[in-house]
Design a protein around this motif. Structure first.
Motif, PDB file in Angstrom:
ATOM      1  N   ARG A   1       0.931  -1.512  -0.288  1.00 56.41           N
ATOM      2  CA  ARG A   1      -0.046  -0.193   0.069  1.00 56.41           C
ATOM      3  C   ARG A   1       0.627   1.024   0.423  1.00 56.41           C
ATOM      4  N   LYS A   2       0.567   1.858  -0.013  1.00 59.06           N
ATOM      5  CA  LYS A   2       1.377   3.605  -0.497  1.00 59.06           C
ATOM      6  C   LYS A   2       1.117   3.693   0.902  1.00 59.06           C
ATOM      7  N   SER A   3       2.622   4.580   0.922  1.00 56.87           N
ATOM      8  CA  SER A   3       1.808   5.340   2.162  1.00 56.87           C
ATOM      9  C   SER A   3       3.136   6.420   2.422  1.00 56.87           C
ATOM     10  N   GLU A   4       2.952   7.082   1.558  1.00 59.68           N
ATOM     11  CA  GLU A   4       3.922   9.186   2.084  1.00 59.68           C
ATOM     12  C   GLU A   4       5.214   8.699   1.164  1.00 59.68           C
ATOM     13  N   GLU A   5       4.131   8.591  -0.413  1.00 62.44           N
ATOM     14  CA  GLU A   5       5.499   7.839  -1.961  1.00 62.44           C
ATOM     15  C   GLU A   5       6.109   7.465  -1.463  1.00 62.44           C
ATOM     16  N   LYS A   6       5.918   6.191  -0.613  1.00 61.30           N
ATOM     17  CA  LYS A   6       6.242   4.954  -0.719  1.00 61.30           C
ATOM     18  C   LYS A   6       5.296   3.880  -0.748  1.00 61.30           C
TER      19      LYS A   6
ATOM     20  N   ASP B   1      -7.232   3.885  -0.780  1.00 63.12           N
ATOM     21  CA  ASP B   1      -6.017   3.614  -0.843  1.00 63.12           C
ATOM     22  C   ASP B   1      -5.226   3.471  -1.864  1.00 63.12           C
ATOM     23  N   GLU B   2      -3.783   2.936  -2.515  1.00 65.27           N
ATOM     24  CA  GLU B   2      -3.525   3.036  -3.189  1.00 65.27           C
ATOM     25  C   GLU B   2      -2.604   2.021  -3.369  1.00 65.27           C
TER      26      GLU B   2
ATOM     27  N   THR C   1       0.553  -3.747   4.264  1.00 70.90           N
ATOM     28  CA  THR C   1       0.096  -4.087   4.442  1.00 70.90           C
ATOM     29  C   THR C   1      -1.027  -4.719   4.750  1.00 70.90           C
TER      30      THR C   1
ATOM     31  N   GLU D   1       4.360   0.499   0.838  1.00 70.81           N
ATOM     32  CA  GLU D   1       5.162  -0.819   2.444  1.00 70.81           C
ATOM     33  C   GLU D   1       3.732  -1.519   2.156  1.00 70.81           C
TER      34      GLU D   1
ATOM     35  N   GLU E   1      -6.407  -3.892   6.902  1.00 72.95           N
ATOM     36  CA  GLU E   1      -6.146  -2.804   7.378  1.00 72.95           C
ATOM     37  C   GLU E   1      -6.268  -1.521   6.071  1.00 72.95           C
TER      38      GLU E   1
END
Lengths: 798, 56
Positions: free
Chosen positions: A316-321, A334-335, A325, A323, A329
């Motif tokens: 999942r993308k979180s803050e340009e990264k 979400d991307e 997941t 991760e 969740e």
């Protein structure tokens, strides 16, 4: 093409050194050893490099074929919350994990997996539980991570199947309880018999004082049997009385309590020796029956829902990264990143240019579907090709596929009443009636004997033999089925099988075999081009490319791939050894599609040479099976695939067979519901997740699978594909078992009638009771097991 | 003759000890996997031999 067929016949005898599959197509060799595919060769190479070739010593060809193995991705094992749930133990330096590895099947597997430390020095030790198919590994965190460990196992063909839900449930504890109870009951039974023996021979004079002592000991020994080993019967009887329903446990519990009270009274009041020997023997026999019937297939899971199919985690993308997941969740918006062969966990919208989604999991349709930017993609599809990015539209619990599970079919409880419970209702009333009638009559003749007769009737009528007839019949039938690769979820399934009148088949994977696909080339092609196409296809992970790669023969020359491009939904193009090749769909190559089934077209240096037609092959013996079933049952076909096979199917199905094509999961469910409304007792045979709804809705759902350790949807039974042709005989055996149960009822009721008449006459001594009760039980046990064996032999079942 | 009472009590006590041992064996999982121990004992312990030779 004719030459290739000839070759196949000659090479049929050669076996893969690793997995034992025939190596009829490829010629992959190391020294003298032949392999069926590159996967098997790679495993061999890893093992030989680490001096682990003893693996091949314990059993010949112990490996698991790598042909259908897809490289699983284990990067979600780096997610801390998943790790915490999986690990049995963790400290700063060491971790311990238990993986479930479905591929464990022989002593070579045990040897290899327990010598994992030779593959990596950071693995401290590993231990296999063969029955549960578990592997416990203790490793040093400094050298190897959980993810690397899983990848290592996968690389040698023992990929772990990881599922957080299944991990939590404690398997086999129920059987353990029965074994301990059986042990206690057996122990007490032996001692009580020993202590009662002098009584049978008759003790006189000075020895009489021992008789008192023995009686007290018997009473003491009977306490744990009644209140520990037999407690379930008492509990079940109370529960059934509360529901105002007389099941078989009611007369049993009644008999047990009366036996205990009357015997205790006799001993405490010094009026007689009591019936403790009969009481303890009764519970001991009942528990044997319970244990016999409780045979379960612990390693098989019958309750898998959609979650077992979904990945545990996605990127999942979180803050340009991106991760890893946990899937649960994920939220709307979400991307996420989905790679080749990963399953899309929730309904989402595509944000990349194009994707090729394989819905075979959900619909049974084998062709991947092309999706464009902005398309809505349902959960359950599998991306085939390059990595794609998606934006989640619905949470997992609201997705299309998940909703199917919330359908009422999945929460309904079966209202099936077994034959024993039907009989026991009348039985209980009759016994209590007789006991009261006897008491009333004796009140008139000799009031001192009233209570004796009343209790004696209840004691001797205790339906031990009646209660044993079903467990032993059904238990034997389940064992016969198990030997023939049909694994039932529980004993109730056997009884339900005998009342089936309508059988529904899924097509793909059920009538056809999902592992045997045949490839036929239509057109002309030079021998040289075969290996070029094969080399090109070898680069792609698309299922059709893999099929071409595996079925086309290699001429041994090394082909050099100069360029390679894969266009999702279209095909692949590339230059191999100076020749330009395009293989893919008819539309893309501008060819006319002549075949109705899946086809792959070939173009070499700009010239269209022909196409491969992929045909699914029907299972061997399916025609005979349909013919034999067609005489007794209504048949239907529900297929998620297109109707291209309708004419073929019509040839061997009876004329009035209903056939529905292009059926989605919920349409299949509705179709089954409709058949039930018309009075059908439906047995559904299906394989995929797309059948899951229909399997659950049917009165009986059988999951058909090539390999029982593979995933199969929630069902009442799991049937191995090759045993499908025995389906008619399975049904016959279950019908016979019903008759056997009824006959054994007759036998046990005869015994009971004899016992009750003695009790009514007031001459039932403890000795007679002690002989009569075990004798009736043993007769029933022997009768039922023998009859089932005999019937199975007649039907030529192993 | 009353020695027989004592003997019976002793024999039952001994038997109960075995019953408890059986219970412990079941609960501690000794009946869970009845296959792998039987083949495990047949495996050669090559690794240890190699280690030993390396040291000497």
């Amino acid at each position: 093409m004719a030459v290739t067929r000839e070759d196949r016949r000659v090479e049929q005898e050669e076996q893969c050194y690793h997995c034992g599959d025939p190596c009829n197509v490829s010629k992959i060799r190391i020294e003298e050893k032949q392999f069926c595919c590159h996967g098997c060769k790679t495993v061999y190479e890893i093992l030989s490099a680490n001096e682990l070739c003893d693996y091949y010593e314990f059993e010949s060809t112990p490996g698991i074929t790598q042909k259908s193995a897809s490289n699983k991705l284990f990067d979600f094992l780096e997610n801390e919350s998943i790790k915490n749930e999986l690990l049995d133990f963790r400290s700063e330096d060491y971790e311990r994990v238990t993986f479930s590895i479905p591929n464990i099947h022989c002593s070579s597997c045990i040897w290899l997996l327990e010598n994992l430390s030779r593959l990596s020095p950071d693995i401290l030790d590993s231990k296999v539980d063969f029955v549960k198919k578990d592997l416990t590994v203790h490793y040093s965190v400094k050298g190897i991570s959980l993810r690397q460990l899983a990848e290592l196992l996968d690389s040698i063909g023992y990929g772990p199947s990881i599922n957080l839900d299944e991990k939590k449930e404690e398997k086999g504890s129920a059987t353990k309880g029965v074994i301990v109870k059986l042990g206690v009951a057996g122990f007490c039974f032996g001692n009580v018999m020993l202590l009662s023996f002098p009584e049978y021979l008759g003790m006189q004079g000075i020895e009489a004082r021992y008789s008192q002592f023995f009686s007290y000991l018997n009473m003491l020994l009977a306490v744990p049997v009644v209140f520990y080993a037999g407690f379930d019967y008492l509990k079940s009887a109370v529960k059934s009385l509360r529901q105002r329903f007389l099941n078989i446990d009611v007369p049993i519990a009644l008999g047990v309590i009366v036996l205990f009270l009357r015997s205790s009274y006799e001993i405490l009041s010094h009026t007689g020796p009591g019936y403790f020997d009969s009481l303890v023997g009764l519970i001991f026999f009942l528990l044997i029956g319970k244990w016999f019937q409780a045979k379960t297939y612990e390693t098989l899971s019958f309750e898998r829902d959609f979650k077992s199919y979904f990945p545990l985690a996605v990127m999942r993308k979180s803050e340009e990264k991106f991760e890893s997941t946990q899937v649960k969740e994920l939220r709307k918006g979400d991307e996420i990143l989905i790679r080749n062969n990963e399953i899309i966990p929730a309904d989402a919208i595509l944000i990349d240019e194009s994707a090729s989604i394989d819905y075979s999991f959900v619909t049974g349709e084998s062709k991947p579907v092309l999706k464009k930017k902005g398309d809505y993609i349902y959960a359950g599809g599998k991306q085939v090709g390059s990595t794609i990015r998606l934006v989640i539209q619905k949470e997992i619990s609201h997705s299309y596929l998940t909703k199917l599970w919330n359908d009422e079919a999945f929460s309904k409880d079966s209202e099936h009443v077994s034959i024993v419970d039907k009989v026991s209702q009348y039985f209980t009333i009759a016994v209590v009636g007789l006991a009261i009638a006897g008491a009333v009559i004796w009140q008139l003749i000799d009031p001192s004997k009233t209570w004796l007769v009343f209790t004696a009737v209840l004691i001797v009528a205790c339906p031990c033999a009646l209660a044993l007839s079903t467990p032993f019949t059904v238990g034997s039938v389940m064992r016969v089925f198990g030997r023939n690769k049909l694994y039932l979820k529980n004993a109730g399934v056997v009884e339900k099988m005998s009342s089936i009148n309508h059988i529904v088949f899924d097509k793909t994977g059920t009538l056809t075999s999902s592992e045997q696909k045949s490839l036929e080339f239509h057109g002309m092609m030079a021998q040289r081009h075969w290996s070029l196409i094969r080399a090109l296809a070898g680069n792609s992970t698309h299922p059709l490319s893999v099929l071409i790669y595996n079925s086309v023969q290699d001429d041994g020359k090394v082909s050099h791939i100069e360029s390679y491009t894969e266009l999702p939904g279209k095909g692949i193009l590339g230059e191999v050894s100076g020749t330009k090749i395009r293989i893919g769909s008819a539309e893309w190559l501008g060819a006319t599609n002549k075949s109705e089934s899946t086809s792959v077209h070939v173009e070499v240096d700009g010239v269209h040479l022909g196409y491969f037609e992929i045909k699914s092959t029907y299972r061997k013996g399916i025609k005979e099976l349909i013919k034999s079933l067609g005489r007794k049952f209504r048949l239907s076909v529900l297929s998620g695939d297109n109707s291209s096979q309708q004419s073929t199917l019509a040839r061997f199905f009876p004329k009035k067979t209903e056939m529905h094509f292009d059926q989605g999961p919920d349409e299949k469910l509705e179709a089954v519901k409709e058949m039930q409304n018309r009075g059908g007792n439906v047995l559904m045979l299906g394989d995929g997740l797309n059948d899951a709804g229909a399997l659950k809705q049917s009165d009986l759902g059988f999951a058909v699978t090539e390999n029982i350790s593979h995933f199969s949807p929630a069902s009442d039974a799991i049937l191995e594909g090759n045993s499908m042709t025995k389906m008619d005989r399975f049904l016959q055996l279950s019908t016979s078992s019903r008759r056997i149960v009824i006959w054994s009822f007759v036998i046990s009721i005869c015994y009971n009638a004899g016992g009750v008449s003695l009790a009514l006459a007031g001459v039932l001594t403890p000795l007679i009771a002690a002989i009569l009760m075990p004798l009736s039980s043993i007769t029933v046990v022997v009768f039922t097991t023998l009859m089932v064996r005999l019937k199975a032999l007649q039907l030529k079942l192993k | 003759m009353s020695i027989i009472l004592l003997l019976i009590l002793i024999s039952i006590t001994v038997a109960i000890v075995f019953l408890l041992a059986f219970r412990w064996a079941v609960k501690s999982g000794q009946y869970d996997d009845t296959y792998s121990p039987s083949v495990r004992m047949l495996f050669d312990d090559k690794k240890k031999k190699n280690d030993g030779s390396a040291v000497s």
